[in-house]
Design a protein around this motif. Structure first.
Motif, PDB file in Angstrom:
ATOM      1  N   ARG A  43     -22.026 -11.078  30.371  1.00 17.58           N
ATOM      2  CA  ARG A  43     -21.820 -11.061  29.060  1.00 17.58           C
ATOM      3  C   ARG A  43     -20.506 -11.219  28.758  1.00 17.58           C
ATOM      4  NH1 ARG A  43     -26.328  -8.477  29.412  1.00 17.58           N
ATOM      5  NH2 ARG A  43     -28.087  -9.110  27.914  1.00 17.58           N
ATOM      6  N   PRO A  44     -19.719 -12.232  27.956  1.00 16.14           N
ATOM      7  CA  PRO A  44     -18.526 -12.238  28.084  1.00 16.14           C
ATOM      8  C   PRO A  44     -17.678 -10.744  27.641  1.00 16.14           C
ATOM      9  CG  PRO A  44     -19.303 -14.069  26.696  1.00 16.14           C
ATOM     10  CD  PRO A  44     -20.455 -13.014  27.292  1.00 16.14           C
ATOM     11  N   GLN A  45     -18.210 -10.221  26.710  1.00 14.27           N
ATOM     12  CA  GLN A  45     -17.348  -8.994  26.046  1.00 14.27           C
ATOM     13  C   GLN A  45     -17.688  -7.564  26.763  1.00 14.27           C
ATOM     14  OE1 GLN A  45     -15.009  -9.718  24.336  1.00 14.27           O
ATOM     15  NE2 GLN A  45     -15.631 -11.777  24.132  1.00 14.27           N
ATOM     16  N   ILE A  46     -18.485  -7.599  27.827  1.00 13.26           N
ATOM     17  CA  ILE A  46     -19.018  -6.452  28.425  1.00 13.26           C
ATOM     18  C   ILE A  46     -18.929  -6.510  30.010  1.00 13.26           C
ATOM     19  CG2 ILE A  46     -20.766  -4.358  28.479  1.00 13.26           C
ATOM     20  CD1 ILE A  46     -22.142  -5.585  26.206  1.00 13.26           C
ATOM     21  N   ASP A  47     -18.190  -5.564  30.828  1.00 17.20           N
ATOM     22  CA  ASP A  47     -18.204  -5.348  32.155  1.00 17.20           C
ATOM     23  C   ASP A  47     -19.636  -4.708  32.460  1.00 17.20           C
ATOM     24  OD1 ASP A  47     -17.591  -6.319  34.713  1.00 17.20           O
ATOM     25  OD2 ASP A  47     -15.879  -4.883  34.579  1.00 17.20           O
TER      26      ASP A  47
END
Ligand code: VGL
Ligand code: ZN
Length: 212
Positions: free
Chosen positions: A114-118
């Motif tokens: 997911r681009p916004q969550i590591d």
């Protein structure tokens, strides 16, 4: 320690980018492969995880002009360490190390897409709430005790073991089959959390034969 039928070996992120020459190389990262190969035949069940980021990921320092790798920033879900770009989807760096040979692994679990969550943990992303589905998979298959090996001890291995405990699994980290990044007391910090949470530490040499 005796390996039983409801045990699973979870091999975390043994990928080119975490090994010597990789974008986020862990010192002697490739040395985890020998102990992993030695113990793998004792387990009836093996899961591999693969760090798998889009090219512009919120954990990459390059996404924040003026920020350096290994600095931290505040994201909506909390403090996030910034990393050099690594394990970009379909890159060579994201591939499993070519020496790692575990064809019998039953599940390859990708995380961090997911681009916004590591996502350090194999169970929850860094927002602590988005599930990867691994807990449901283990429960559905009756697997109750997870042994952890791989990279990196103080990040993805450690967070995975802590979440396993949080979810009610027994969690055992095979220390000699892991290598650490070592950032600002990260090893001490994760070991303090292990002690608080009941994550056990042992060495691969302490494992006895698989039960029939
Ligand atoms: C990891 C930092 C960033 C790990 C993954 O596998 O420990 N660490 N992404
Ligand atoms: Zn990552």
């Amino acid at each position: 320690m005796r390996i039983e039928a409801h045990d699973v070996l979870i091999v975390v992120d043994v990928q080119n980018d975490f090994c010597p020459g990789g974008a986020l190389a862990v010192l002697h990262g490739d040395q985890v492969i020998e102990p992993i190969h030695r113990i793998a035949p004792r387990f009836e069940h093996i899961v591999l995880t693969q760090d798998w980021h889009p090219a512009s990921h919120a954990s990459f320092a390059s996404a924040y002009p003026g920020k350096q790798s290994f600095e931290t920033i505040e994201l909506p879900y909390g403090v996030q360490t910034l990393w050099p770009a690594h394990c970009v989807q379909s890159s060579r760096g994201a591939e499993f190390h070519p020496a790692l040979k575990l064809p019998q692994a039953e599940l390859l679990l990708r995380k961090g897409f997911r681009p916004q969550i590591d996502s350090y943990s194999a169970f929850f992303e860094n927002d602590r709430t988005t599930a990867t589905g691994l807990a449901g998979y283990l429960r559905a298959r009756g697997l109750k005790r997870a042994f952890f090996a791989g990279l990196a001890y103080d990040f993805c291995v450690g967070c995975s073991a802590l979440d396993a405990r949080r979810l009610g699994f027994d969690a055992i980290v095979l220390r000699d089959a892991c290598r650490a990044i070592g950032l600002d007391g990260s090893v001490q910090a994760i070991e303090a959390e292990f002690a608080r949470s009941g994550v056990q530490l042992t060495d691969s040499t302490e494992l006895a034969e698989l039960m029939g």
